[in-house]
Motif scaffolding. Structure first.
Motif, PDB file in Angstrom:
ATOM      1  N   LYS A  60      72.409 -76.556 -44.930  1.00 44.71           N
ATOM      2  CA  LYS A  60      73.735 -75.976 -44.785  1.00 44.71           C
ATOM      3  C   LYS A  60      73.772 -74.485 -45.104  1.00 44.71           C
TER       4      LYS A  60
ATOM      5  N   PRO B 209      81.802 -78.867 -34.903  1.00 43.09           N
ATOM      6  CA  PRO B 209      81.638 -77.442 -35.206  1.00 43.09           C
ATOM      7  C   PRO B 209      81.933 -77.125 -36.668  1.00 43.09           C
ATOM      8  N   ARG B 210      81.193 -76.199 -37.205  1.00 43.20           N
ATOM      9  CA  ARG B 210      81.404 -75.754 -38.583  1.00 43.20           C
ATOM     10  C   ARG B 210      82.678 -74.913 -38.661  1.00 43.20           C
ATOM     11  N   SER B 211      83.276 -74.881 -39.834  1.00 40.46           N
ATOM     12  CA  SER B 211      84.483 -74.070 -40.020  1.00 40.46           C
ATOM     13  C   SER B 211      84.155 -72.595 -39.823  1.00 40.46           C
ATOM     14  N   ARG B 212      85.150 -71.832 -39.424  1.00 36.54           N
ATOM     15  CA  ARG B 212      84.945 -70.391 -39.219  1.00 36.54           C
ATOM     16  C   ARG B 212      84.556 -69.704 -40.524  1.00 36.54           C
TER      17      ARG B 212
ATOM     18  N   ILE C 102      80.874 -70.328 -41.149  1.00 38.76           N
ATOM     19  CA  ILE C 102      80.022 -69.488 -40.305  1.00 38.76           C
ATOM     20  C   ILE C 102      80.029 -68.048 -40.808  1.00 38.76           C
TER      21      ILE C 102
ATOM     22  N   ASP D 176      75.870 -72.221 -37.720  1.00 38.80           N
ATOM     23  CA  ASP D 176      76.467 -73.560 -37.686  1.00 38.80           C
ATOM     24  C   ASP D 176      75.326 -74.568 -37.722  1.00 38.80           C
ATOM     25  N   GLN D 177      75.132 -75.216 -38.873  1.00 41.82           N
ATOM     26  CA  GLN D 177      73.959 -76.072 -39.048  1.00 41.82           C
ATOM     27  C   GLN D 177      73.957 -77.282 -38.128  1.00 41.82           C
TER      28      GLN D 177
ATOM     29  N   GLN E 142      75.314 -77.487 -35.111  1.00 39.20           N
ATOM     30  CA  GLN E 142      75.011 -77.020 -33.765  1.00 39.20           C
ATOM     31  C   GLN E 142      73.519 -76.746 -33.610  1.00 39.20           C
TER      32      GLN E 142
ATOM     33  N   ASN F 183      79.081 -78.445 -25.910  1.00 35.85           N
ATOM     34  CA  ASN F 183      79.886 -77.856 -26.985  1.00 35.85           C
ATOM     35  C   ASN F 183      81.353 -78.034 -26.596  1.00 35.85           C
TER      36      ASN F 183
ATOM     37  N   ARG G  47      87.755 -76.343 -33.449  1.00 27.23           N
ATOM     38  CA  ARG G  47      88.206 -76.489 -34.831  1.00 27.23           C
ATOM     39  C   ARG G  47      89.364 -75.541 -35.087  1.00 27.23           C
TER      40      ARG G  47
ATOM     41  N   ASP H 174      75.076 -84.953 -36.663  1.00 21.85           N
ATOM     42  CA  ASP H 174      75.667 -84.250 -37.804  1.00 21.85           C
ATOM     43  C   ASP H 174      74.650 -84.208 -38.949  1.00 21.85           C
TER      44      ASP H 174
END
Length: 232
Positions: A88, A125-128, A131, A137-138, A140, A156, A160, A200
């Motif tokens: 992460k 998707p990871r949160s903004r 990132i 984005d781990q 992705q 993709n 989010r 994930d």
């Protein structure tokens, strides 16, 4: 040992110590022994080793689609938490390639026994803010590596919402409500008849996976396979 390993010695993907057998492994000897041990640990529900466990978390059991779930190890020990923490927060090539190979084994096993010919890979998707903090984005990255290994195309398609809360900071009940508000899916997503493989890093309560599975169902997915590195 090769010259490149002498000049740039490899470090263990878990503890960070230098590796003696760098050409053949990504772990130091101690962490390799620990890793093989956590993969052999048995699921408390089915009794199978975690890498062969097919138990589905309760929140994914009522999606209304054929669904299977796989993971590599349980998220309940020092080594497993160390690997996920580094996945992460540290964009380490050797780590993501290794974990992608481990996940790919489960993907190949699951897809080989199913009658579906049309498979796609998706990811949450990871949160903004995540990132911005860590620069990547781990999920992705992991999904892209699994796609390269298996040859299954990646889509993709999830969005989010800005300002959404981070799931790990919430209780189980709060996670479910937050996931419903956090994630949406592209209107262009066309998944009719497809077997969708959801990749994930960790599945905990299953709230995020359940929300995204429900969205996949709305887009016509025929079956869902949830594959994660770890399961809590």
């Amino acid at each position: 040992m090769s010259l490149i390993n002498i000049i740039f010695p490899k470090k263990c993907i878990s503890c960070g110590d230098f590796i003696e057998n760098a050409e053949k492994d990504v772990f130091c000897m101690i962490c390799r022994t620990k890793y093989e041990s956590i993969k052999r640990e048995k699921c408390r529900v089915c009794g199978a080793p975690h890498s062969k466990c097919h138990c589905v978390v309760p929140k994914l059991q009522d999606i209304g689609l054929p669904l299977s779930q796989r993971h590599v190890f349980a998220f309940d020990g020092e080594l497993s938490r160390s690997l996920i923490y580094r996945l992460k927060r540290k964009n380490l090539r050797e780590l993501r390639l290794f974990l992608a190979r481990e996940c790919s084994e489960a993907v190949i096993e699951e897809t080989a026994r199913l009658p579906y010919a049309d498979h796609v890979i998706v990811f949450p998707p990871r949160s903004r803010s995540g990132i911005r903090t860590y620069g990547f984005d781990q999920a992705q990255i992991l999904a892209k590596e699994v796609s390269k290994i298996t040859g299954i195309p990646i889509l993709n398609i999830f969005r989010r919402s800005a300002g959404a809360k981070v799931q790990k900071t919430l209780s189980a009940d709060e996670r479910e409500k937050n996931a419903e508000k956090t994630f949406d899916i592209s209107k262009k997503a066309e998944l009719s008849g497809k077997c969708v493989i959801f990749i994930d890093d960790v599945v905990t309560s299953g709230s995020t996976a359940a929300r995204l599975a429900a969205l996949l169902k709305l887009c016509g997915a025929a079956r869902i396979i949830v594959v994660s590195v770890a399961k809590a």
